[in-house]
Every structure is written in structure tokens, then in C-alpha cells.
Design an enzyme around this catalytic site. Structure first.
Site, short mmCIF file in Angstrom:
data_model
loop_
_atom_site.label_atom_id
_atom_site.label_comp_id
_atom_site.label_asym_id
_atom_site.label_seq_id
_atom_site.Cartn_x
_atom_site.Cartn_y
_atom_site.Cartn_z
N ARG A 129 6.47 -5.88 -10.32
CA ARG A 129 6.68 -6.50 -11.42
C ARG A 129 7.30 -7.21 -11.38
NH1 ARG A 129 8.86 -1.66 -12.83
NH2 ARG A 129 10.26 -0.81 -12.37
N SER B 229 1.37 -4.36 3.69
CA SER B 229 2.63 -3.99 3.79
C SER B 229 3.46 -5.08 5.19
CB SER B 229 3.39 -2.63 3.46
OG SER B 229 1.69 -1.97 2.55
N ARG B 230 5.42 -4.13 5.06
CA ARG B 230 6.35 -5.10 6.06
C ARG B 230 5.02 -3.77 7.60
NH1 ARG B 230 11.61 -3.61 3.16
NH2 ARG B 230 10.53 -1.60 2.27
N THR B 231 4.50 -3.04 6.82
CA THR B 231 4.02 -2.70 8.52
C THR B 231 3.06 -1.35 7.95
OG1 THR B 231 5.44 -0.05 7.14
CG2 THR B 231 6.83 -1.58 9.45
N HIS C 155 3.83 -4.23 -20.84
CA HIS C 155 4.49 -3.42 -19.53
C HIS C 155 4.09 -1.51 -19.90
CE1 HIS C 155 8.63 -3.24 -16.74
NE2 HIS C 155 7.32 -1.10 -16.40
N GLU D 8 11.31 -9.72 -19.17
CA GLU D 8 10.31 -9.12 -20.25
C GLU D 8 11.45 -8.95 -21.91
OE1 GLU D 8 9.03 -5.82 -18.07
OE2 GLU D 8 7.83 -6.57 -17.17
N LEU E 135 1.21 -1.83 -0.18
CA LEU E 135 -0.45 -0.12 0.26
C LEU E 135 0.60 1.69 -0.19
CD1 LEU E 135 -2.51 0.28 0.21
CD2 LEU E 135 -3.38 1.62 2.74
N GLY E 136 1.83 1.25 -0.65
CA GLY E 136 2.25 2.28 -0.78
C GLY E 136 1.56 3.71 -1.96
N ARG E 137 2.50 4.45 -2.99
CA ARG E 137 2.21 5.48 -3.48
C ARG E 137 1.06 5.24 -4.28
NH1 ARG E 137 7.01 8.35 -3.24
NH2 ARG E 137 7.39 5.68 -4.31
N ILE E 138 1.01 4.02 -5.26
CA ILE E 138 0.17 3.55 -6.36
C ILE E 138 -0.35 2.68 -5.54
CG2 ILE E 138 0.56 1.58 -8.55
CD1 ILE E 138 3.73 2.50 -8.76
#
Ligand code: NDP
Length: 313
Positions: free
Chosen positions: A228, A170-172, A275, A257, A148-151
């Protein structure tokens, strides 16, 4: 000297060459000779996120102070190693978030509603013979966001409009978000109808979406990967799709890829994209502009505008 390590957008290449003494390493007949004779003149490098700056190249540039990636991924450059050498690394965060999130949601709808498969069905004349098989509802479903980062957050915000129940891993835990936190990818997959992968790439997340995670997602589950290829155990995914252990997938990224495993090419259960998550005119121009602004800031003030935060590795 500014070293351009890989091909970039033509407009960005021109802008860099107009402003700085630029050498395009990939266009040189003998890059090794150039590095041996002139590597000591290079103070900054610009590269694609896909290419990065490998250890050997970094070692050949003793005065390098900055590496600027076109893209937000930075697993192709050893950022810890660079920092230890006093080299700062920048990427192009935020400006690509919306387009990548748009594409993730598009892939989710395509996989669950089988848009690409239905398009193939109409073109092949199937509709004149029989109605297209029923698909799976998207609205109101349980969607898991892996990373759950920016994207990931931008995907979650869009999915709120579909009345979905969003969980994440997420990790945290991320403070202040209205989504349920689950501590492992497997627990997340078990708790959702579709899993959207938006974690960072690199060694720490290699194979994170394992056979066990795919099994937890289950025979009605859908996988979307815009992160990725390395994050998903691709052979396990091929098997899970072939044996019906998951229902479908939409993939923008692959392990090797531009090569896509034959079994995926032949599967009607998977949406395959080359991609392209950030590949719009608007976003690529914004990424190019941010690369330029990073280089300019480094050349004038010796610091980068959007460095990779220490917490990201
Ligand atoms: P962020 O750094 O904002 O988010 C990364 C997320 O991954 C964070 O939530 C982080 O949370 C999580 N994460 C990192 N390591 C792990 C781990 N070992 N286990 C679980 N979660 C982890 O990056 P962005 O959202 O901007 O971009 C995400 C990725 O999307 C990029 O790294 C890139 O690879 C990919 N991408 C793909 C594109 C495409 O064209 N398909 C275009 C742009 C980006 P925490 O640190 O708490 O674990």
C-alpha cells in the site's frame, strides 16, 4: 438486501444482481436518502478493498452481518469495530498471491536492470547515439521482504530461483522458513540490496518505510512496493530518489491514488505502475468467484468462507 458499495467487475455485478436483491449504492442519485429509509433492510455488503465500508456507512446499516471485500486489503474497513457489532468481514486471500508476487519480481528486475528506462531510451533514439548505461545484476543479490505473509512468501519462493539471499521482517518470526529474520525494517534494509514491501496496509504500518529505512537501504539499493502507498513515506522516497540516497524503485501503489507526485513522474529512476498487481483476467475472475462464494455462504449459512482472521488486526 445486498448492498454493493462501489463499482465491481461487470460479470460480478451481474452475478450478484441475478442471485440477490442488490442495491448499488454508488449509482443511486441520493445514497443518504436510501440509507435513511432502507438502511435497516441491508444484511450484507460487498465492496472493493480500496473503498471498504467506512464507519458512517456501517452505522447506517443496523442489520448488517457481513462485509465482503473484493481484494485482500481490509484497512478501509474497521474490522475491530465491525466485529464488536457482530459483523464479520471477508477478503479474497490466496487467489491473488501468485499474480502480485509475479509483479513484485517483475518490478524488482525492471528497477535493477532498468527495463522501462531502456525501453524509453530505444524509443527516444538514444541507442543510435550511445549504448545504454550499465545496470545492476539481480541474480545472487540480497533481497529483504518486509512482511512475510502469503504474498511475501510467494515473492521469496520465486527469488530462490534467482539464487538470491532472502531476509525478512514481520512483527513475529515465521516458523519453518529458510530465510533470515531481522527485527526491524531498518535492520532489514541495511542487510539487503533490494527491499520488497508486502506488509499489510493501515495505521500500524503507516510510514514504516521511513527516511531512515531508505537511508539504510543506501545509494545502491532498490525499493519495490506492491503493498500500500501508505507504508512508504512518499515525500522521503521522492527526496531519496532525487538525491541518489537510493538507486531506484518500482511502485504499484501510491499515497493518493490515482495521483502520482510530479517528481516521480519526471524521474527516470522509478518504475510507475497503476495498482495492477492483481490485474489479470485469471486472478480477477478468481477474486470475483471468491466474493460470490463468500456471499452465498453467508446468505445460506450465516458465516463467511474466508473471514479476516482475528490475528490480522
Ligand atoms: P498477509 O496477511 O498474508 O501478510 C501480511 C504481512 O504483513 C504478514 O507477514 C504480517 O506479519 C505483516 N505485518 C502486518 N502488520 C505488520 C506490522 N505492523 N509490521 C510489520 N509487519 C506487519 O497478507 P497478504 O500477503 O495476502 O497481502 C499483503 C498486502 O498486500 C495486503 O494487505 C494488501 O495491502 C497488499 N496487496 C496489494 C495488491 C496490489 O494490487 N498491489 C494486491 C493484493 C494485496 P506479522 O503479522 O507477523 O507482522
Amino acid at each position: 438486501t445486498l448492498l454493493q458499495v462501489s463499482p465491481l467487475l461487470p460479470g460480478l455485478e451481474r452475478a450478484l444482481a441475478d442471485r440477490y436483491p442488490t442495491v448499488r449504492l454508488h449509482e443511486l442519485p441520493d445514497p443518504a436518502a436510501y440509507l435513511r429509509d432502507h438502511g435497516g433492510t441491508v444484511t450484507a455488503a460487498v465492496t472493493s478493498a480500496r473503498t471498504g465500508v467506512g464507519d458512517a456507512l456501517m452505522d447506517a446499516l443496523p442489520r448488517l452481518g457481513a462485509i465482503v471485500h473484493f481484494g485482500v486489503g481490509h484497512e478501509t474497513t474497521d474490522v475491530v469495530r465491525a466485529r464488536a457489532r457482530g459483523i464479520d468481514v471477508a477478503t479474497t486471500p490466496d487467489v491473488l498471491t501468485d499474480c502480485v508476487a509475479d509483479l513484485a519480481v517483475g518490478g524488482l528486475i525492471d528497477s535493477m536492470r532498468r527495463l522501462s528506462a531502456a525501453d524509453r531510451y530505444v524509443r527516444a533514439g538514444g541507442w543510435t547515439a550511445a549504448p545504454f548505461p550499465l545496470a545492476t545484476r539481480v541474480s545472487g543479490k540480497r533481497v529483504g521482504i518486509l512482511g512475510l505473509g502469503r504474498i511475501g512468501r510467494a515473492v521469496a519462493r520465486r527469488l530462490e530461483g534467482f539464487g538470491t539471499q532472502v531476509s525478512y521482517c514481520s512483527r513475529t518470526p515465521v516458523p519453518g522458513v529458510p530465510y533470515r529474520y531481522l527485527p526491524t525494517a531498518e535492520a532489514l534494509a541495511a542487510a539487503c540490496d533490494a527491499l520488497v514491501v508486502t506488509v499489510a496496509g493501515g495505521a500500524a504500518t503507516g510510514g514504516l518505510v521511513s527516511a531512515a529505512v531508505l537511508d539504510a537501504l543506501g545509494p545502491a539499493g532498490h525499493l519495490v512496493n506492491v503493498a500500500r502507498g501508505s507504508v512508504v513515506d512518499e515525500p522521503a522516497l521522492v527526496t531519496a530518489l532525487r538525491t541518489g540516497r537510493i538507486a531506484g524503485a518500482a511502485l504499484d501503489v501510491f499515497a493518493d491514488e490515482p495521483h502520482v507526485p510530479r517528481e516521480l513522474l519526471e524521474s527516470d529512476r522509478v518504475v510507475l505502475l497503476p495498482h495492477i498487481a492483481s490485474a489479470t483476467h485469471e486472478t480477477r475472475e478468481a477474486m470475483a468467484d471468491l466474493v460470490l462464494r463468500n456471499v452465498e455462504r453467508f446468505m445460506t449459512e450465516g458465516v463467511l468462507l474466508t473471514p479476516v482472521p482475528a490475528s490480522a488486526h
